[in-house]
Scaffold this motif. Structure first.
Motif, short mmCIF file in Angstrom:
data_model
loop_
_atom_site.label_atom_id
_atom_site.label_comp_id
_atom_site.label_asym_id
_atom_site.label_seq_id
_atom_site.Cartn_x
_atom_site.Cartn_y
_atom_site.Cartn_z
N ASP A 61 0.86 -1.17 0.00
CA ASP A 61 0.00 0.00 0.00
C ASP A 61 0.90 1.23 0.00
OD1 ASP A 61 -2.72 1.38 0.65
OD2 ASP A 61 -1.38 2.09 2.24
N LEU A 62 0.45 2.31 -0.59
CA LEU A 62 1.28 3.51 -0.68
C LEU A 62 1.75 3.96 0.71
CD1 LEU A 62 2.57 5.89 -2.10
CD2 LEU A 62 0.33 7.00 -2.19
N CYS A 63 0.83 3.99 1.68
CA CYS A 63 1.22 4.43 3.02
C CYS A 63 2.12 3.42 3.72
CB CYS A 63 -0.02 4.71 3.87
SG CYS A 63 -0.89 6.23 3.38
N ASP A 64 2.00 2.16 3.35
CA ASP A 64 2.93 1.14 3.83
C ASP A 64 4.34 1.46 3.33
OD1 ASP A 64 3.97 -1.47 4.67
OD2 ASP A 64 3.79 -2.05 2.58
N GLY A 65 4.46 1.88 2.07
CA GLY A 65 5.76 2.27 1.53
C GLY A 65 6.30 3.53 2.18
N LEU A 66 5.43 4.48 2.47
CA LEU A 66 5.86 5.71 3.14
C LEU A 66 6.35 5.42 4.55
CD1 LEU A 66 3.01 8.13 1.98
CD2 LEU A 66 5.39 8.11 1.18
N LYS A 67 5.65 4.54 5.25
CA LYS A 67 6.07 4.16 6.60
C LYS A 67 7.47 3.54 6.57
CE LYS A 67 5.12 0.89 10.32
NZ LYS A 67 6.41 0.18 10.11
N ALA A 68 7.74 2.70 5.56
CA ALA A 68 9.05 2.07 5.46
C ALA A 68 10.15 3.11 5.26
CB ALA A 68 9.05 1.06 4.31
N ILE A 69 9.87 4.14 4.47
CA ILE A 69 10.85 5.22 4.28
C ILE A 69 11.10 5.95 5.59
CG2 ILE A 69 11.24 7.45 3.13
CD1 ILE A 69 9.64 6.32 0.74
N ASP A 70 10.03 6.25 6.32
CA ASP A 70 10.14 6.92 7.62
C ASP A 70 10.96 6.06 8.58
OD1 ASP A 70 9.68 8.94 9.48
OD2 ASP A 70 7.81 8.03 10.18
N ASP A 71 10.68 4.76 8.61
CA ASP A 71 11.43 3.84 9.49
C ASP A 71 12.91 3.81 9.13
OD1 ASP A 71 9.14 3.17 10.85
OD2 ASP A 71 8.86 1.23 9.89
N ALA A 72 13.20 3.79 7.83
CA ALA A 72 14.60 3.73 7.40
C ALA A 72 15.36 4.96 7.86
CB ALA A 72 14.68 3.59 5.88
N ILE A 73 14.78 6.13 7.68
CA ILE A 73 15.45 7.37 8.09
C ILE A 73 15.67 7.39 9.59
CG2 ILE A 73 15.23 9.88 8.21
CD1 ILE A 73 13.68 9.73 5.56
N ARG A 74 14.66 6.95 10.35
CA ARG A 74 14.75 6.99 11.81
C ARG A 74 15.70 5.93 12.36
NH1 ARG A 74 9.89 6.42 12.64
NH2 ARG A 74 9.33 8.55 13.22
N PHE A 75 15.44 4.67 12.05
CA PHE A 75 16.17 3.57 12.68
C PHE A 75 17.61 3.46 12.17
CE2 PHE A 75 11.79 1.48 13.11
CZ PHE A 75 11.62 2.00 14.38
N LEU A 76 17.86 3.85 10.92
CA LEU A 76 19.20 3.74 10.36
C LEU A 76 19.99 5.03 10.52
CD1 LEU A 76 18.36 1.83 7.02
CD2 LEU A 76 18.61 0.93 9.35
N GLN A 77 19.35 6.05 11.08
CA GLN A 77 19.98 7.36 11.33
C GLN A 77 20.59 7.93 10.04
OE1 GLN A 77 22.70 6.74 14.66
NE2 GLN A 77 21.04 6.89 16.13
N LEU A 78 19.79 7.97 8.99
CA LEU A 78 20.26 8.50 7.72
C LEU A 78 20.34 10.01 7.76
CD1 LEU A 78 18.27 6.22 5.24
CD2 LEU A 78 20.49 5.82 6.30
N ASP A 79 21.38 10.57 7.10
CA ASP A 79 21.56 12.01 7.10
C ASP A 79 22.19 12.45 5.79
OD1 ASP A 79 24.19 11.24 7.30
OD2 ASP A 79 24.48 11.93 9.35
N LYS A 80 22.92 13.56 5.81
CA LYS A 80 23.42 14.17 4.57
C LYS A 80 24.35 13.27 3.78
CE LYS A 80 25.13 18.58 2.81
NZ LYS A 80 25.55 19.95 3.15
N ARG A 81 25.07 12.38 4.43
CA ARG A 81 25.98 11.47 3.72
C ARG A 81 25.25 10.22 3.25
NH1 ARG A 81 29.42 12.56 0.83
NH2 ARG A 81 30.22 10.43 0.98
N SER A 82 23.93 10.20 3.38
CA SER A 82 23.16 8.99 3.12
C SER A 82 22.34 9.10 1.83
CB SER A 82 22.21 8.69 4.29
OG SER A 82 22.91 8.66 5.52
N ARG A 83 21.90 7.92 1.35
CA ARG A 83 21.07 7.88 0.15
C ARG A 83 19.91 6.92 0.38
NH1 ARG A 83 26.29 6.83 -3.30
NH2 ARG A 83 25.40 4.75 -3.52
N LEU A 84 18.83 7.17 -0.34
CA LEU A 84 17.69 6.26 -0.37
C LEU A 84 17.57 5.72 -1.79
CD1 LEU A 84 14.94 8.24 1.59
CD2 LEU A 84 16.13 6.17 2.37
#
Length: 339
Positions: A61-84
């Motif tokens: 589901d679209l919101c399922d995909g959005l949640k996964a993006i949110d989780d990745a940024i939060r749990f993996l501590q992604l920042d300026k040196r990071s990519r999605l």
């Protein structure tokens, strides 16, 4: 023999390879970003900041995909040196997505519960407005699914959401003063706050360890959203795009791959156009060039042709391609430390 021993000693003391960065790209639907949280946080503590993660490409589901993006940024501590990688859930048309599916979604009970809870709380925590009847419908469905799964703690949306924030934590860290031990807990503020709630911890532990919960949670559930989901999902897309912009994260776009296997019908609808319009840093990539019979030159050509069909002038297309190439160069991963 002495010469061989001396050679071996030198060989083992010198690094043979250097770590360029860390990437996780597998069965996105079957594996949450939370699973990789500790190893990504450990890598950061060890000085490896080149981090990328493929997410928001495969979703129920679209919101399922959005949640996964949110989780990745939060749990993996992604920042300026990071990519999605891909992140197409972030840029596709919410209206077209849900209208094509009759606003219906089919997934496991547990995943649907997580998705609805994420929608509800993310909107509430960030000032998003939902019609009262839409919120009530989400609450009703969440309570129903929660009861079907059989959690022992009485349903409370706030406690359940906090338990979701703990899924990347290692509750049994080995060597609390080691780098690995220090990486056991996610340091995001929402995760820190959740660890103060005993019921949230107990609920997360039940989620992680109960066979009964796992089996009932894996049962398939069908749910039809109210049409208001289109506006809500669009708001959530913009919210996450703001986070990506604020953190300076680069999105690796893959035109051929996304059109062939993603919910995108033609190159003019590809997310790269939406991302560029909103100022998000993007690169163009081939993904699996052998599978899609493509090359980097071809992917740039596909972007250029689609941009021209959308009315972008030749001059602006050339300018944008130059900017995309510069983005790719700036987000390139270089070796950081030896193994």
């Amino acid at each position: 023999n002495d010469a061989q021993k001396s050679y071996d000693a030198i060989s083992y003391s010198q690094p043979i390879y250097k770590i360029v960065g860390i990437d996780a790209a597998g069965a996105e639907i079957d594996c949450s970003p939370a699973v990789f949280g500790q190893i990504y946080r450990y890598a950061r503590l060890r000085g490896i900041t080149n981090l990328t993660y493929h997410v928001g490409e495969d979703f129920y589901d679209l919101c399922d995909g959005l949640k996964a993006i949110d989780d990745a940024i939060r749990f993996l501590q992604l920042d300026k040196r990071s990519r999605l990688g891909h992140a197409i859930a972030l840029g596709i048309s919410a209206s077209k997505y849900y209208e094509n599916r009759g606003y219906q979604t089919i997934m496991s009970r547990q995943r649907l519960l997580d998705t609805l809870a994420w929608i509800y709380k993310t909107m509430a925590l960030n000032g998003g407005k939902m019609p009262a009847y839409f919120s009530k419908e989400l609450e009703k469905k969440m309570s129903e699914i929660y009861g079907k799964i059989g959690y022992h703690i009485p349903f409370n949306i706030d406690i359940y959401y906090m338990s979701m924030m703990l899924r990347s934590d290692n509750f049994n860290p080995i060597g609390q003063y080691s780098y690995w031990g220090r990486a056991s807990l996610c340091q995001d503020q929402s995760c820190k706050k959740a660890r103060e709630n005993k019921n949230a911890i107990a609920l997360c532990y039940e989620f992680l360890t109960s066979k009964e919960v796992w089996e009932k949670g894996n049962a398939i559930e069908t749910y039809t959203y109210l049409p208001e989901i289109v506006e809500v999902a669009s708001i959530l897309q913009m919210y996450l795009q703001c986070i990506v912009l604020e953190k300076g994260i680069t999105i690796e776009t893959n035109p051929s791959s996304n059109v062939v296997i993603g919910p995108i019908d033609k190159y003019e609808e590809h997310t790269i156009h939406h991302f560029i319009k909103n100022g998000i840093t993007v690169s163009i990539n081939t993904d699996d060039k052998g599978i899609f019979s493509t090359s980097l030159c071809n992917e740039y050509s596909l972007y250029a042709n689609s941009a021209k069909h959308m009315g972008v002038s030749d001059t602006d297309v050339i300018k944008r391609i130059g900017e995309i190439r510069k983005n790719a160069e700036n987000s390139r991963f270089l070796p950081q430390r030896p193994i």
